[in-house]
Design a protein around this motif. Structure first.
Motif, PDB file in Angstrom:
ATOM      1  N   ALA A  25       0.831  -1.210   0.000  1.00 10.39           N
ATOM      2  CA  ALA A  25       0.000   0.000   0.000  1.00 10.39           C
ATOM      3  C   ALA A  25       0.866   1.262   0.000  1.00 10.39           C
ATOM      4  O   ALA A  25       0.385   2.350   0.291  1.00 10.39           O
ATOM      5  CB  ALA A  25      -0.929   0.001   1.209  1.00 10.39           C
ATOM      6  N   GLY A  26       2.144   1.095  -0.336  1.00 13.01           N
ATOM      7  CA  GLY A  26       3.061   2.225  -0.317  1.00 13.01           C
ATOM      8  C   GLY A  26       2.808   3.205  -1.452  1.00 13.01           C
ATOM      9  O   GLY A  26       2.106   2.919  -2.419  1.00 13.01           O
ATOM     10  N   ARG A  27       3.408   4.354  -1.322  1.00  9.33           N
ATOM     11  CA  ARG A  27       3.268   5.442  -2.289  1.00  9.33           C
ATOM     12  C   ARG A  27       3.852   5.047  -3.651  1.00  9.33           C
ATOM     13  O   ARG A  27       4.921   4.460  -3.739  1.00  9.33           O
ATOM     14  CB  ARG A  27       4.003   6.660  -1.738  1.00  9.33           C
ATOM     15  N   THR A  28       3.125   5.404  -4.712  1.00  9.25           N
ATOM     16  CA  THR A  28       3.604   5.131  -6.061  1.00  9.25           C
ATOM     17  C   THR A  28       3.573   6.389  -6.938  1.00  9.25           C
ATOM     18  O   THR A  28       3.989   6.346  -8.090  1.00  9.25           O
ATOM     19  CB  THR A  28       2.767   4.032  -6.746  1.00  9.25           C
ATOM     20  N   ALA A  29       3.091   7.503  -6.389  1.00  7.41           N
ATOM     21  CA  ALA A  29       2.990   8.753  -7.150  1.00  7.41           C
ATOM     22  C   ALA A  29       4.380   9.298  -7.472  1.00  7.41           C
ATOM     23  O   ALA A  29       5.383   8.903  -6.882  1.00  7.41           O
ATOM     24  CB  ALA A  29       2.201   9.790  -6.348  1.00  7.41           C
ATOM     25  N   SER A  30       4.443  10.242  -8.399  1.00  4.99           N
ATOM     26  CA  SER A  30       5.708  10.858  -8.786  1.00  4.99           C
ATOM     27  C   SER A  30       6.347  11.560  -7.594  1.00  4.99           C
ATOM     28  O   SER A  30       5.686  12.266  -6.836  1.00  4.99           O
ATOM     29  CB  SER A  30       5.469  11.871  -9.904  1.00  4.99           C
ATOM     30  N   ARG A  31       7.643  11.329  -7.425  1.00  3.99           N
ATOM     31  CA  ARG A  31       8.398  11.942  -6.323  1.00  3.99           C
ATOM     32  C   ARG A  31       9.881  11.772  -6.590  1.00  3.99           C
ATOM     33  O   ARG A  31      10.286  11.020  -7.470  1.00  3.99           O
ATOM     34  CB  ARG A  31       8.035  11.319  -4.986  1.00  3.99           C
ATOM     35  N   SER A  32      10.678  12.462  -5.801  1.00  7.47           N
ATOM     36  CA  SER A  32      12.130  12.342  -5.902  1.00  7.47           C
ATOM     37  C   SER A  32      12.643  11.534  -4.729  1.00  7.47           C
ATOM     38  O   SER A  32      12.166  11.688  -3.602  1.00  7.47           O
ATOM     39  CB  SER A  32      12.788  13.721  -5.878  1.00  7.47           C
ATOM     40  N   ILE A  33      13.608  10.665  -5.001  1.00  3.37           N
ATOM     41  CA  ILE A  33      14.251   9.909  -3.928  1.00  3.37           C
ATOM     42  C   ILE A  33      15.758   9.985  -4.123  1.00  3.37           C
ATOM     43  O   ILE A  33      16.241  10.244  -5.219  1.00  3.37           O
ATOM     44  CB  ILE A  33      13.799   8.428  -3.884  1.00  3.37           C
ATOM     45  N   ASP A  34      16.487   9.784  -3.040  1.00  2.00           N
ATOM     46  CA  ASP A  34      17.937   9.744  -3.080  1.00  2.00           C
ATOM     47  C   ASP A  34      18.388   8.295  -3.027  1.00  2.00           C
ATOM     48  O   ASP A  34      18.113   7.584  -2.055  1.00  2.00           O
ATOM     49  CB  ASP A  34      18.537  10.522  -1.913  1.00  2.00           C
ATOM     50  N   VAL A  35      19.063   7.848  -4.080  1.00  2.00           N
ATOM     51  CA  VAL A  35      19.554   6.481  -4.178  1.00  2.00           C
ATOM     52  C   VAL A  35      21.031   6.467  -3.776  1.00  2.00           C
ATOM     53  O   VAL A  35      21.835   7.174  -4.380  1.00  2.00           O
ATOM     54  CB  VAL A  35      19.384   5.941  -5.617  1.00  2.00           C
ATOM     55  N   PRO A  36      21.408   5.690  -2.730  1.00  2.00           N
ATOM     56  CA  PRO A  36      22.810   5.636  -2.309  1.00  2.00           C
ATOM     57  C   PRO A  36      23.724   5.214  -3.465  1.00  2.00           C
ATOM     58  O   PRO A  36      23.358   4.355  -4.272  1.00  2.00           O
ATOM     59  CB  PRO A  36      22.816   4.581  -1.201  1.00  2.00           C
ATOM     60  N   CYS A  37      24.901   5.833  -3.541  1.00  2.00           N
ATOM     61  CA  CYS A  37      25.846   5.530  -4.604  1.00  2.00           C
ATOM     62  C   CYS A  37      27.276   5.623  -4.080  1.00  2.00           C
ATOM     63  O   CYS A  37      27.507   6.093  -2.969  1.00  2.00           O
ATOM     64  CB  CYS A  37      25.655   6.483  -5.784  1.00  2.00           C
ATOM     65  N   VAL A  38      28.212   5.173  -4.891  1.00  2.00           N
ATOM     66  CA  VAL A  38      29.638   5.242  -4.558  1.00  2.00           C
ATOM     67  C   VAL A  38      30.373   5.973  -5.675  1.00  2.00           C
ATOM     68  O   VAL A  38      29.961   5.930  -6.832  1.00  2.00           O
ATOM     69  CB  VAL A  38      30.259   3.840  -4.350  1.00  2.00           C
ATOM     70  N   GLN A  39      31.454   6.631  -5.339  1.00  2.00           N
ATOM     71  CA  GLN A  39      32.227   7.367  -6.338  1.00  2.00           C
ATOM     72  C   GLN A  39      33.003   6.420  -7.258  1.00  2.00           C
ATOM     73  O   GLN A  39      33.112   6.655  -8.447  1.00  2.00           O
ATOM     74  CB  GLN A  39      33.195   8.344  -5.656  1.00  2.00           C
ATOM     75  N   THR A  40      33.529   5.347  -6.694  1.00  2.00           N
ATOM     76  CA  THR A  40      34.309   4.393  -7.481  1.00  2.00           C
ATOM     77  C   THR A  40      33.729   3.004  -7.280  1.00  2.00           C
ATOM     78  O   THR A  40      33.604   2.545  -6.139  1.00  2.00           O
ATOM     79  CB  THR A  40      35.788   4.406  -7.031  1.00  2.00           C
ATOM     80  N   LEU A  41      33.371   2.363  -8.378  1.00  2.00           N
ATOM     81  CA  LEU A  41      32.821   1.014  -8.290  1.00  2.00           C
ATOM     82  C   LEU A  41      33.893   0.045  -7.806  1.00  2.00           C
ATOM     83  O   LEU A  41      35.071   0.194  -8.129  1.00  2.00           O
ATOM     84  CB  LEU A  41      32.284   0.563  -9.649  1.00  2.00           C
ATOM     85  N   SER A  42      33.485  -0.936  -7.035  1.00  2.00           N
ATOM     86  CA  SER A  42      34.400  -1.932  -6.488  1.00  2.00           C
ATOM     87  C   SER A  42      34.942  -2.848  -7.581  1.00  2.00           C
ATOM     88  O   SER A  42      34.296  -3.064  -8.601  1.00  2.00           O
ATOM     89  CB  SER A  42      33.687  -2.795  -5.441  1.00  2.00           C
ATOM     90  N   ASP A  43      36.140  -3.348  -7.353  1.00  2.00           N
ATOM     91  CA  ASP A  43      36.733  -4.328  -8.257  1.00  2.00           C
ATOM     92  C   ASP A  43      37.244  -5.476  -7.393  1.00  2.00           C
ATOM     93  O   ASP A  43      38.182  -5.278  -6.620  1.00  2.00           O
ATOM     94  CB  ASP A  43      37.876  -3.707  -9.062  1.00  2.00           C
ATOM     95  N   PRO A  44      36.631  -6.650  -7.407  1.00  2.00           N
ATOM     96  CA  PRO A  44      35.592  -7.064  -8.336  1.00  2.00           C
ATOM     97  C   PRO A  44      34.270  -6.351  -8.043  1.00  2.00           C
ATOM     98  O   PRO A  44      34.057  -5.830  -6.946  1.00  2.00           O
ATOM     99  CB  PRO A  44      35.467  -8.565  -8.095  1.00  2.00           C
ATOM    100  N   ALA A  45      33.378  -6.360  -9.021  1.00  2.00           N
ATOM    101  CA  ALA A  45      32.101  -5.661  -8.924  1.00  2.00           C
ATOM    102  C   ALA A  45      31.278  -6.182  -7.758  1.00  2.00           C
ATOM    103  O   ALA A  45      31.285  -7.373  -7.463  1.00  2.00           O
ATOM    104  CB  ALA A  45      31.322  -5.824 -10.222  1.00  2.00           C
ATOM    105  N   VAL A  46      30.594  -5.265  -7.086  1.00  2.00           N
ATOM    106  CA  VAL A  46      29.692  -5.615  -5.993  1.00  2.00           C
ATOM    107  C   VAL A  46      28.275  -5.500  -6.529  1.00  2.00           C
ATOM    108  O   VAL A  46      27.881  -4.464  -7.065  1.00  2.00           O
ATOM    109  CB  VAL A  46      29.898  -4.680  -4.778  1.00  2.00           C
ATOM    110  N   GLU A  47      27.533  -6.589  -6.385  1.00  2.00           N
ATOM    111  CA  GLU A  47      26.169  -6.647  -6.891  1.00  2.00           C
ATOM    112  C   GLU A  47      25.333  -5.498  -6.330  1.00  2.00           C
ATOM    113  O   GLU A  47      25.334  -5.234  -5.135  1.00  2.00           O
ATOM    114  CB  GLU A  47      25.567  -7.992  -6.471  1.00  2.00           C
ATOM    115  N   GLY A  48      24.646  -4.763  -7.207  1.00  2.00           N
ATOM    116  CA  GLY A  48      23.765  -3.691  -6.789  1.00  2.00           C
ATOM    117  C   GLY A  48      24.432  -2.357  -6.559  1.00  2.00           C
ATOM    118  O   GLY A  48      23.766  -1.373  -6.280  1.00  2.00           O
TER     119      GLY A  48
END
Length: 149
Positions: free
Chosen positions: A76-99
């Protein structure tokens, strides 16, 4: 005696693929249902999740990357248009980390996303951050959650 040892070795080799059948597969979380070693070979102890009413969840154990991921959303969560902040990293891991998501701008720790859809939150043992995945218009369905991890 040799035939007994040989039969035990053969038995264990046949059971090995079955013993950890849930590894590398997105598995629905059921509130109050215990997750044991045979469900996820990376666990040290049994885990019993407790989900609120209307919350769907899934987990995935990936021994190759030493990662356990959990995803949840509310039906029953919200599905309307909105902005969210998605966590990110500056440098991708090597080997790659899923997600793992690379930051779109320098000196930031989140990517801002504006769209519609269910807020699906994911946490991984590889990064420690729990946060929403980018909105993509998806509904909160078990198949959608399974596909996010």
């Amino acid at each position: 005696m040799k035939s007994l040892i040989a039969s035990v070795v053969v038995s264990f080799s046949l059971l090995a693929p079955v013993a950890y059948a849930a590894d590398d597969v997105s598995t629905p979380l059921a509130s109050g249902t215990r997750i044991v070693l045979t469900d996820c070979s990376m666990l040290q102890d049994d885990v019993t999740p407790s989900l609120s009413a209307g919350v769907l969840g899934a987990y995935k154990c990936t021994p190759a990357t030493n990662t356990i991921a959990v995803a949840t959303c509310h039906t029953a969560g919200r599905t309307a248009s909105r902005s969210i902040d998605v966590p990110c990293v500056q440098t991708l891991s090597d080997p790659a980390v899923e997600g793992e998501v690379q930051c779109a701008a320098p000196n930031t720790t989140v990517n801002r996303s504006t769209s519609t859809g269910a807020a699906i939150y994911v946490g991984r043992t590889s990064g420690g951050a729990i946060g929403p995945v980018a909105l993509d218009g998806s509904q909160c369905l078990q198949a959608t959650i399974n596909g996010k991890i």
